[in-house]
Motif scaffolding. Sequence first.
Motif, PDB file in Angstrom:
ATOM      1  N   ASN A 124       0.879  -1.155  -0.125  1.00  0.00           N
ATOM      2  CA  ASN A 124      -0.102  -0.051  -0.055  1.00  0.00           C
ATOM      3  C   ASN A 124       0.906   1.323   0.115  1.00  0.00           C
ATOM      4  O   ASN A 124       1.478   1.597   1.091  1.00  0.00           O
ATOM      5  CB  ASN A 124      -0.941   0.051   1.172  1.00  0.00           C
ATOM      6  CG  ASN A 124      -1.654   1.272   1.238  1.00  0.00           C
ATOM      7  OD1 ASN A 124      -1.866   2.057   0.334  1.00  0.00           O
ATOM      8  ND2 ASN A 124      -2.360   1.542   2.432  1.00  0.00           N
ATOM      9  N   SER A 126      -0.066   4.344  -0.325  1.00  0.00           N
ATOM     10  CA  SER A 126      -0.678   5.739   0.074  1.00  0.00           C
ATOM     11  C   SER A 126       0.006   6.265   1.380  1.00  0.00           C
ATOM     12  O   SER A 126      -0.160   7.462   1.520  1.00  0.00           O
ATOM     13  CB  SER A 126      -2.042   5.402   0.275  1.00  0.00           C
ATOM     14  OG  SER A 126      -2.424   4.311   1.431  1.00  0.00           O
ATOM     15  N   GLY A 130       4.299   2.896   3.551  1.00  0.00           N
ATOM     16  CA  GLY A 130       4.218   2.022   2.126  1.00  0.00           C
ATOM     17  C   GLY A 130       5.095   2.268   1.128  1.00  0.00           C
ATOM     18  O   GLY A 130       5.820   1.667   0.588  1.00  0.00           O
TER      19      GLY A 130
END
Length: 293
Positions: A124, A126, A130
Motif C-alpha cells: 500500500n 498511500s 508504504g
Amino acid sequence: MHDELSGFLAYLRMEKRASELTTKSYEHDLVKFLHYIEQRWNISAAAVSYVHIREYLTELYAEELARTSVSRKLSSLRSFYTFLLREERIKENPLVLIHAPKQGKKLPSFFYEEELSLLFESVNTSTSLGKRNLALLELLYATGIRVGECVKLDVKDFDLYLETLLVKGKGGKERYVPVGSFAAEALTIYMNEARPLLKPADEALFVNYQGKRLTARGIQKMLNKLSTDASINSRMSPHVLRHTFATHMLNEGADLRTVQELLGHSDLAATQIYTHVTKDRLREVYRRSHPRA
C-alpha cells in the motif's frame, strides 16, 4: 584459558576484521567447548588432543544438532587452534585429522515471478511507510544485497543519475551494483516524498516510523506482513529475495562470474549452488512441456 580465547577474539577483530556478529558466534561456540573440556577432563585448550575433539563431536551429535550446526562449531574450533598454533601456544593442531560432517545438498528457496508480482501488488503506497516498503522490496530484489548491507546504506550511497548503489560488504569490501529502473523509481519517490516525512535522525537511507535507521529485524517484520497480505505461504526473508535475484539472473542467461560479483561472493563455489536451482527449473519445465518427457 581465558587469555587464549581473548587473544583469539582480538585477532578476529583486529587482523581478520570480522564483524561483531561473526566474532560473537565464534565466542559462543568456543566458550561452550572450553567449559566442556574443563568440566569433563579439567584440562586447558592447549592440552586438547584428537581424542578429546572426537568425544566432543560425539556429544554434539548426541544433542541431535543439525550437521550444519556441528560444521559451524567445528569451523570455530579449527580457526581457534590454527591461531594457537600460529602463536606457538600448542605444538600440534588436534583438528588436523578431523573431517567436517557431510552436508546434504539443500537448494536455496526462491520465488517465481508470479509470486513476486503478488508481493509487489500487496504494498500500500498511500502512506510514507508504504512507499518505503516498496522501495525496500524493489531494491532487495533488484540488487540481491544482504540484509546486513541494506541496513548500512546511507542516502549518499545511491546514485540516481547512474542508477548504481555503493554497497559495503563483508570484511569492509565495497562494490557498486546496478539498480534497475523499477527500484530506482521507487527509491526516488520514497526519498523525495516519504523519507522527509519520517524525519530521519541521520543519513540512513531506510528509516523506521521514528526516523531511526531501520534494522534487520524491522525489515524481516515488514516482509512477514507483506507476505501475509499477499497470501504467500512460502517463507519470506531478505535472504530468499537474494536467492531469487541470483536464480532469476541465471535463468535469464547471466554468467556465473557476473552474478558472483553482484552478490559479493569471494568464492565462486558459493555462487554455483544457484546453477542447481536453474537446472532443476529447466527439468521441471521440460517434464511439464515435452510430450515424451
